[in-house]
Scaffold this active site. Structure first.
Site, mmCIF file in Angstrom:
data_model
loop_
_atom_site.group_PDB
_atom_site.id
_atom_site.type_symbol
_atom_site.label_atom_id
_atom_site.label_comp_id
_atom_site.label_asym_id
_atom_site.label_seq_id
_atom_site.Cartn_x
_atom_site.Cartn_y
_atom_site.Cartn_z
ATOM 1 N N PHE A 11 0.790 -1.210 -0.007
ATOM 2 C CA PHE A 11 -0.142 0.102 -0.075
ATOM 3 C C PHE A 11 0.882 1.319 0.137
ATOM 4 C CE2 PHE A 11 -1.959 2.743 3.505
ATOM 5 C CZ PHE A 11 -2.320 3.691 2.472
ATOM 6 N N ASP A 31 10.249 -6.541 -3.371
ATOM 7 C CA ASP A 31 9.045 -7.152 -2.477
ATOM 8 C C ASP A 31 8.936 -8.431 -2.758
ATOM 9 O OD1 ASP A 31 6.168 -7.420 -1.610
ATOM 10 O OD2 ASP A 31 6.321 -5.218 -1.644
ATOM 11 N N ASN A 32 8.414 -9.241 -1.861
ATOM 12 C CA ASN A 32 8.131 -10.737 -1.804
ATOM 13 C C ASN A 32 6.758 -10.997 -2.425
ATOM 14 O OD1 ASN A 32 7.038 -10.403 0.722
ATOM 15 N ND2 ASN A 32 7.980 -11.849 1.838
ATOM 16 N N GLY A 36 1.831 -7.697 -0.290
ATOM 17 C CA GLY A 36 1.967 -6.622 -1.626
ATOM 18 C C GLY A 36 1.303 -7.134 -2.757
ATOM 19 N N ASP A 56 13.139 -11.599 -1.026
ATOM 20 C CA ASP A 56 12.903 -11.312 0.331
ATOM 21 C C ASP A 56 14.020 -10.657 1.080
ATOM 22 O OD1 ASP A 56 12.513 -12.011 3.163
ATOM 23 O OD2 ASP A 56 11.021 -13.315 2.258
ATOM 24 N N LEU A 81 10.683 -0.427 3.826
ATOM 25 C CA LEU A 81 9.351 -0.363 4.268
ATOM 26 C C LEU A 81 8.685 -2.062 4.351
ATOM 27 C CD1 LEU A 81 9.331 2.357 3.219
ATOM 28 C CD2 LEU A 81 6.783 2.092 2.351
ATOM 29 N N ALA A 122 10.818 2.656 8.092
ATOM 30 C CA ALA A 122 9.168 2.655 8.360
ATOM 31 C C ALA A 122 8.962 1.883 9.777
ATOM 32 C CB ALA A 122 8.417 2.220 7.364
ATOM 33 N N TYR A 153 5.002 -7.756 16.121
ATOM 34 C CA TYR A 153 4.913 -6.540 15.223
ATOM 35 C C TYR A 153 5.741 -5.566 16.253
ATOM 36 C CZ TYR A 153 3.420 -2.760 12.055
ATOM 37 O OH TYR A 153 3.245 -1.776 11.231
ATOM 38 N N ARG A 194 -7.306 -4.029 8.556
ATOM 39 C CA ARG A 194 -7.343 -2.758 8.983
ATOM 40 C C ARG A 194 -8.483 -2.019 8.961
ATOM 41 N NH1 ARG A 194 -1.049 -1.009 7.213
ATOM 42 N NH2 ARG A 194 -1.505 -2.337 5.466
HETATM 43 N N1 LIG Z 1 -0.244 1.778 6.725
HETATM 44 C C1 LIG Z 1 0.007 1.854 7.981
HETATM 45 O O1 LIG Z 1 -0.972 2.799 8.719
HETATM 46 C C2 LIG Z 1 1.182 1.610 8.763
HETATM 47 C C3 LIG Z 1 1.431 2.404 9.839
HETATM 48 C C4 LIG Z 1 2.744 1.924 10.660
HETATM 49 C C5 LIG Z 1 3.578 1.223 10.130
HETATM 50 N N2 LIG Z 1 3.480 1.254 8.786
HETATM 51 C C6 LIG Z 1 4.767 0.469 8.124
HETATM 52 O O2 LIG Z 1 4.905 0.813 6.767
HETATM 53 C C7 LIG Z 1 5.190 -0.322 5.971
HETATM 54 C C8 LIG Z 1 4.410 -0.457 4.708
HETATM 55 O O3 LIG Z 1 3.129 -0.556 5.372
HETATM 56 P P1 LIG Z 1 1.627 -0.903 4.278
HETATM 57 O O4 LIG Z 1 0.737 -0.366 4.972
HETATM 58 O O5 LIG Z 1 2.058 -0.453 2.834
HETATM 59 O O6 LIG Z 1 1.563 -2.570 4.423
HETATM 60 P P2 LIG Z 1 1.689 -3.500 3.140
HETATM 61 O O7 LIG Z 1 1.398 -4.885 3.904
HETATM 62 O O8 LIG Z 1 0.526 -3.067 1.915
HETATM 63 O O9 LIG Z 1 3.042 -3.554 2.664
HETATM 64 C C9 LIG Z 1 4.139 -3.973 3.119
HETATM 65 C C10 LIG Z 1 4.836 -4.609 1.745
HETATM 66 O O10 LIG Z 1 6.143 -5.354 2.397
HETATM 67 C C11 LIG Z 1 6.241 -6.734 1.491
HETATM 68 N N3 LIG Z 1 6.936 -7.505 2.403
HETATM 69 C C12 LIG Z 1 6.633 -8.137 3.842
HETATM 70 N N4 LIG Z 1 7.683 -8.972 4.209
HETATM 71 C C13 LIG Z 1 8.772 -8.893 3.118
HETATM 72 C C14 LIG Z 1 9.866 -9.445 3.258
HETATM 73 N N5 LIG Z 1 10.232 -10.061 4.277
HETATM 74 N N6 LIG Z 1 10.570 -9.185 2.003
HETATM 75 C C15 LIG Z 1 10.255 -8.216 1.174
HETATM 76 N N7 LIG Z 1 9.030 -7.772 1.156
HETATM 77 C C16 LIG Z 1 8.206 -7.991 2.014
HETATM 78 C C17 LIG Z 1 5.104 -7.098 1.323
HETATM 79 O O11 LIG Z 1 4.590 -7.973 0.366
HETATM 80 C C18 LIG Z 1 4.311 -5.731 0.992
HETATM 81 O O12 LIG Z 1 4.116 -5.494 -0.305
HETATM 82 C C19 LIG Z 1 5.422 -1.328 6.943
HETATM 83 O O13 LIG Z 1 6.889 -1.567 7.432
HETATM 84 C C20 LIG Z 1 4.489 -1.010 8.317
HETATM 85 O O14 LIG Z 1 4.974 -1.614 9.216
HETATM 86 C C21 LIG Z 1 2.453 1.293 8.034
#
Ligand SMILES: NC(=O)c1ccc[n+]([C@@H]2O[C@H](COP(=O)([O-])OP(=O)(O)OC[C@H]3O[C@@H](n4cnc5c(N)ncnc54)[C@H](O)[C@@H]3O)[C@@H](O)[C@H]2O)c1
Length: 322
Positions: A11, A31-32, A36, A56, A81, A122, A153, A194
């Site tokens: 996202f 990205d893995n 996503g 990964d 991220l 992040a 987490y 969420r």
């Molecule tokens: N959206 C929010 O409100 C929010 C709040 C606090 C923190 N965050 C942080 O922001 C970041 C992105 O969150 P998001 O909301 O876009 O979530 P999301 O799940 O949409 O995105 C996370 C991405 O990371 C990839 N991923 C996960 N583990 C991986 C790995 N081991 N290797 C490679 N890729 C991997 C997933 O495939 C996904 O595309 C995260 O680190 C999350 O903790 C988001």
């Protein structure tokens, strides 16, 4: 300037890739595809300046990028991220989340040290746990249960921050950290658990909105464009190595108010059903933005109503059959 976005097909990551590409940067999305979706970055795939590498962060990052045809010596900046972020995943993928934010973050920092790249980590408001203080200042050390349901987490992100501080201190890596408070917008997965995508999916399906607890717990919701602006200022402003900021909206509302807003803006006739509150669910969330304002001149600009309208429109167009 080559910028790597780990978690770039998620996202937040996909919006960040879009913003960087819009300014002419060369972007590698790593990205893995665990949480996503490739469709999130499909509109950029025709650009020469965009490369998608499926891999990964828990594996050796230099090898993975090399395999994807990316010369690692070209990497100047890494937005880190990668991490599942949905509460549903805390129960289903705890070990992966722990390893991604520990081993994965270590791998990102090692690469940055080798090629002299800057890193933006992040982090999350979850480092504050269920806070005893509101608003949450950077100095507040949090209230996290290291054995609780959300620990994989919360504690992994806390450990990730400590790794960042250590690599900055011991290896001279330029690392900047953002603690993200609830952010929402288009391209969230409707099933990711969420609250905003869940409510939007429910109103568009014509079902009742599920509120956990009595709905008086609060959150502050930031629209994704504002977050991306904050990310980029934090990374691009000189002199911020080692710093940390909160990024989030200060407009604290109850979950009941959020439900009402989404129901009204969708013009649906959904009601509300109440379910028991999950363990360790934080009661309050509101960022203290003093340091963010001082360092970044940053304020949220998108109102909740405007952001929710854009999110509903996106879901109507793209997600109704998901
Ligand atoms: N959206 C929010 O409100 C929010 C709040 C606090 C923190 N965050 C942080 O922001 C970041 C992105 O969150 P998001 O909301 O876009 O979530 P999301 O799940 O949409 O995105 C996370 C991405 O990371 C990839 N991923 C996960 N583990 C991986 C790995 N081991 N290797 C490679 N890729 C991997 C997933 O495939 C996904 O595309 C995260 O680190 C999350 O903790 C988001």
């Amino acid at each position: 300037m080559t910028t790597v976005v780990t978690g770039g097909a998620g996202f937040l990551g996909s919006h960040l890739c879009e913003s960087l590409l819009g300014d002419g940067e060369t972007v590698v999305c790593f990205d893995n595809l665990g949480s996503g979706r490739r469709t999130n970055v499909a509109p950029f795939e025709d650009l020469d300046r965009f490369t998608f590498v499926e891999g990964d962060v828990r594996a050796d990052l230099a090898t993975e990028l090399d395999r994807g045809g990316v010369p690692v010596s070209d990497v100047d900046r890494i937005y880190h991220l990668a991490s599942r972020a949905s509460p549903v995943d805390f129960g289903e993928h705890p070990q992966e989340i722990l390893e991604t934010n520990s081993i994965g973050t270590r791998n990102v920092l090692e690469l940055a040290a080798d090629v002299d790249a800057s890193v933006l980590y992040a982090s999350t408001s979850e480092v504050y746990g269920d806070p005893e203080e509101t608003p949450q200042t950077l100095e507040y050390n949090g209230n996290v249960d290291c054995r609780g349901e959300r620990a994989c987490y919360d504690e992994a992100k806390r450990f990730g921050e400590t790794l960042c501080v250590t690599y900055e201190d011991r290896h001279g890596v330029d690392v900047r950290t953002v603690r993200i408070f609830n952010t929402y917008g288009p391209r969230m997965r409707p099933d990711d658990g969420r609250v905003v995508p869940t409510f939007v999916r429910q109103v568009l399906d014509g079902s009742d909105l599920t509120v956990y607890g009595d709905g008086t717990q609060t959150r502050s919701f930031l629209y994704v464009d504002d977050l991306v602006c904050g990310f980029r200022r934090m990374m691009e402003r000189p002199g911020l190595a080692g710093d940390v900021v909160n990024l989030g909206h200060t407009n604290e509302i109850t979950i009941n108010e959020l439900a009402t807003t989404i129901a009204e803006l969708s013009a649906g006739d959904s009601g509300v059903v109440y379910e028991p509150l999950p363990e360790d669910d934080p009661q309050r969330r509101q960022p203290d933005l003093s340091r963010t304002r001082e360092l970044l001149d940053w304020e949220p600009t998108v109102t909740l109503e405007a952001g929710i309208e854009r999110t509903i429109a996106h879901f109507r167009e793209n997600e109704l059959d998901a």
